[in-house]
Design an enzyme around this catalytic site. Sequence first.
Site, PDB file in Angstrom:
ATOM      1  NE  ARG A 147      -1.985   2.469   3.476  1.00 34.09           N
ATOM      2  CZ  ARG A 147      -2.714   2.864   4.220  1.00 34.09           C
ATOM      3  NH1 ARG A 147      -4.133   3.240   4.878  1.00 34.09           N
ATOM      4  NH2 ARG A 147      -1.541   3.670   5.339  1.00 34.09           N
ATOM      5  CE1 TYR A 159      -4.805   6.346   7.716  1.00 35.76           C
ATOM      6  CE2 TYR A 159      -4.710   5.762   5.195  1.00 35.76           C
ATOM      7  CZ  TYR A 159      -4.810   5.937   6.832  1.00 35.76           C
ATOM      8  OH  TYR A 159      -3.952   4.292   6.514  1.00 35.76           O
ATOM      9  CG  ASP A 210      -6.719   3.427   3.336  1.00 38.29           C
ATOM     10  OD1 ASP A 210      -8.169   4.678   2.963  1.00 38.29           O
ATOM     11  OD2 ASP A 210      -6.671   3.116   4.102  1.00 38.29           O
ATOM     12  CG  HIS A 212      -7.915   7.435   5.466  1.00 39.81           C
ATOM     13  ND1 HIS A 212      -8.388   7.862   7.473  1.00 39.81           N
ATOM     14  CD2 HIS A 212      -7.899   5.866   6.208  1.00 39.81           C
ATOM     15  CE1 HIS A 212      -8.640   6.855   7.762  1.00 39.81           C
ATOM     16  NE2 HIS A 212      -7.894   5.981   7.805  1.00 39.81           N
ATOM     17  CD  GLU A 236      -8.274   0.934   2.429  1.00 41.71           C
ATOM     18  OE1 GLU A 236      -7.144   0.096   2.416  1.00 41.71           O
ATOM     19  OE2 GLU A 236      -8.327   0.769   3.694  1.00 41.71           O
ATOM     20  CD  GLU A 262     -10.428   1.481   7.456  1.00 38.61           C
ATOM     21  OE1 GLU A 262      -8.799   0.514   6.030  1.00 38.61           O
ATOM     22  OE2 GLU A 262     -10.143   1.601   8.067  1.00 38.61           O
ATOM     23  NE  ARG A 283      -9.290  -1.756   4.091  1.00 35.53           N
ATOM     24  CZ  ARG A 283      -8.739  -2.370   4.532  1.00 35.53           C
ATOM     25  NH1 ARG A 283      -8.202  -3.681   4.522  1.00 35.53           N
ATOM     26  NH2 ARG A 283      -8.108  -1.826   5.258  1.00 35.53           N
ATOM     27  CD  GLU A 339      -4.064  -2.774   6.142  1.00 31.16           C
ATOM     28  OE1 GLU A 339      -5.561  -2.189   6.860  1.00 31.16           O
ATOM     29  OE2 GLU A 339      -4.111  -1.657   6.547  1.00 31.16           O
ATOM     30  CD1 TRP A 402      -7.580  12.624   9.694  1.00 26.48           C
ATOM     31  CD2 TRP A 402      -7.947  10.419  10.493  1.00 26.48           C
ATOM     32  NE1 TRP A 402      -5.888  11.995   9.845  1.00 26.48           N
ATOM     33  CE2 TRP A 402      -6.223  10.664  10.077  1.00 26.48           C
ATOM     34  CE3 TRP A 402      -8.443   9.069  10.996  1.00 26.48           C
ATOM     35  CZ2 TRP A 402      -5.816   9.660  10.553  1.00 26.48           C
ATOM     36  CZ3 TRP A 402      -7.256   7.869  11.719  1.00 26.48           C
ATOM     37  CH2 TRP A 402      -6.826   8.418  10.940  1.00 26.48           C
TER      38      TRP A 402
HETATM   39  O1  EZ4 Z   1      -6.884   4.548  10.085  1.00 31.52           O
HETATM   40  O2  EZ4 Z   1      -6.683   1.295  12.159  1.00 31.52           O
HETATM   41  O3  EZ4 Z   1      -6.172   0.976   5.812  1.00 31.52           O
HETATM   42  N1  EZ4 Z   1      -6.041   0.927   7.108  1.00 31.52           N
HETATM   43  C1  EZ4 Z   1      -6.804   2.202   8.176  1.00 31.52           C
HETATM   44  C2  EZ4 Z   1      -5.635   2.361   9.280  1.00 31.52           C
HETATM   45  C3  EZ4 Z   1      -7.210   3.381  10.158  1.00 31.52           C
HETATM   46  C4  EZ4 Z   1      -6.817   2.820  11.207  1.00 31.52           C
HETATM   47  C5  EZ4 Z   1      -8.211   3.614  12.671  1.00 31.52           C
HETATM   48  O4  EZ4 Z   1      -8.040   3.110  13.592  1.00 31.52           O
HETATM   49  O5  EZ4 Z   1      -6.664   2.883   7.688  1.00 31.52           O
HETATM   50  O6  EZ4 Z   1      -4.547   2.622   9.202  1.00 31.52           O
HETATM   51 CO    CO Z   2      -7.782   1.815   5.890  1.00 30.03          CO
END
Ligand code: EZ4
Ligand code: CO
Length: 402
Positions: A147, A159, A210, A212, A236, A262, A283, A339, A402
Amino acid sequence: MKITDAKVIVCSPGRNFVTLKVTTEDGLYGLGDATLNGRELAVASYLADHVIPLLIGRDARRVEDTWQYLYKGAYWRRGPVTMTAISAVDTALWDIKGKSLNVPVYQLLGGASRDAVMVYGHASGADIESTLHAVAEYLRLGYKAVRVQSGVPGMATVYGVGRGDFYYEPAEPGRPPECLWSSEAYLNFVPHLFERLRKEFGSAVHLLHDVHHRLTPIEAARLGKSLEPYHLFWLEDPVPAELQESFRLIRQHTTTPLAVGEVFNSVYDCQQLIQEQLIDYIRTTVVHAGGISHLRKIASLAELYHVRTGCHGATDMSPVCIAAALHFDLSVHNFGIQEYMRHSAETERVFSHAYTFSDGMMHPGDAPGLGVDIDEGLAAQYPYRRAYLPVNRRLDGTIHSW
Ligand code: EZ4
Ligand code: CO
């Protein structure tokens, strides 16, 4: 086989973890991860104050019945705190069942569907050059999938960009850190990053990214389309997934594979995304989506719709969760990827485990149960420290995901 004791162990070896330990009348015990990043003590209380009194005296062999008792018996359905608590109990009972029958948990789940589990690591850097360097390090360690997150020119923090090459930890003690975000700067930058990555490393390595939860559906569609020449393994969490229909719009515009889930905690969060084939990887994790029992149901639904699994495995999934995930991954037919963010040295000292990494692949090992243990004496030397995940604001100060 009656449960005679259960306790919650809260510790912070490098980061906070909540662990449930369930003991039976014949002296066997099982472990379950109950860590909910930034909200740890809510789950610790849910377990200690409301769940443990219900466990004492129950038959530890009745895994499914205990799951249903805690889920339906709460009356209040789902939610991350409840589902993390149920996950911990479920995981601990599978561990006990494996130990009592003297087999690794994956043998109870139908046996191995593969020889080993492909994992992806996390490469990041402040700029493209340092990110390329981090990717090269992962390839040197044998990873087949990486990743990649990189700092964006003009943005102070992004992030996924960590402090070291192998360790990314977003939770910080004290007040939540505040980050500034520009979707425009990000969208203009990311295609250049992946163009460079393919030039440097060729087409064989699996590359993941990702987002996020930060884009709007049409922005996510643009990003997916612009990344098509670099054939990502997955993109992701392109948008916040509460509005599941929004993935229809993304899907109409791009063939870049999508991974989501997630932050989900039950099959009902995944249902539309899976049944409409709006995503390619689900996920959900053992720790946040109802334990091994419920995750198997999500995987079975996904299998019908050609969706594969890709369990979350950041540092806030404790080694107990990672062990459980690897037993699950080895057994389910529609596994995709796992992961694996390496834990700190302190975490590794507190939690010993039978799982191993070699050449980009992991195996849960053949110890009875999950094959993971906690050194309670050492854990006690690392008391809980309140920590929060960051919050994010757009350049004009508006709160953003975030
Ligand atoms: O931000 O696990 O794909 N992984 C992620 C992580 C999340 C954290 C949040 O607790 O997006 O880094
Ligand atoms: Co993630």
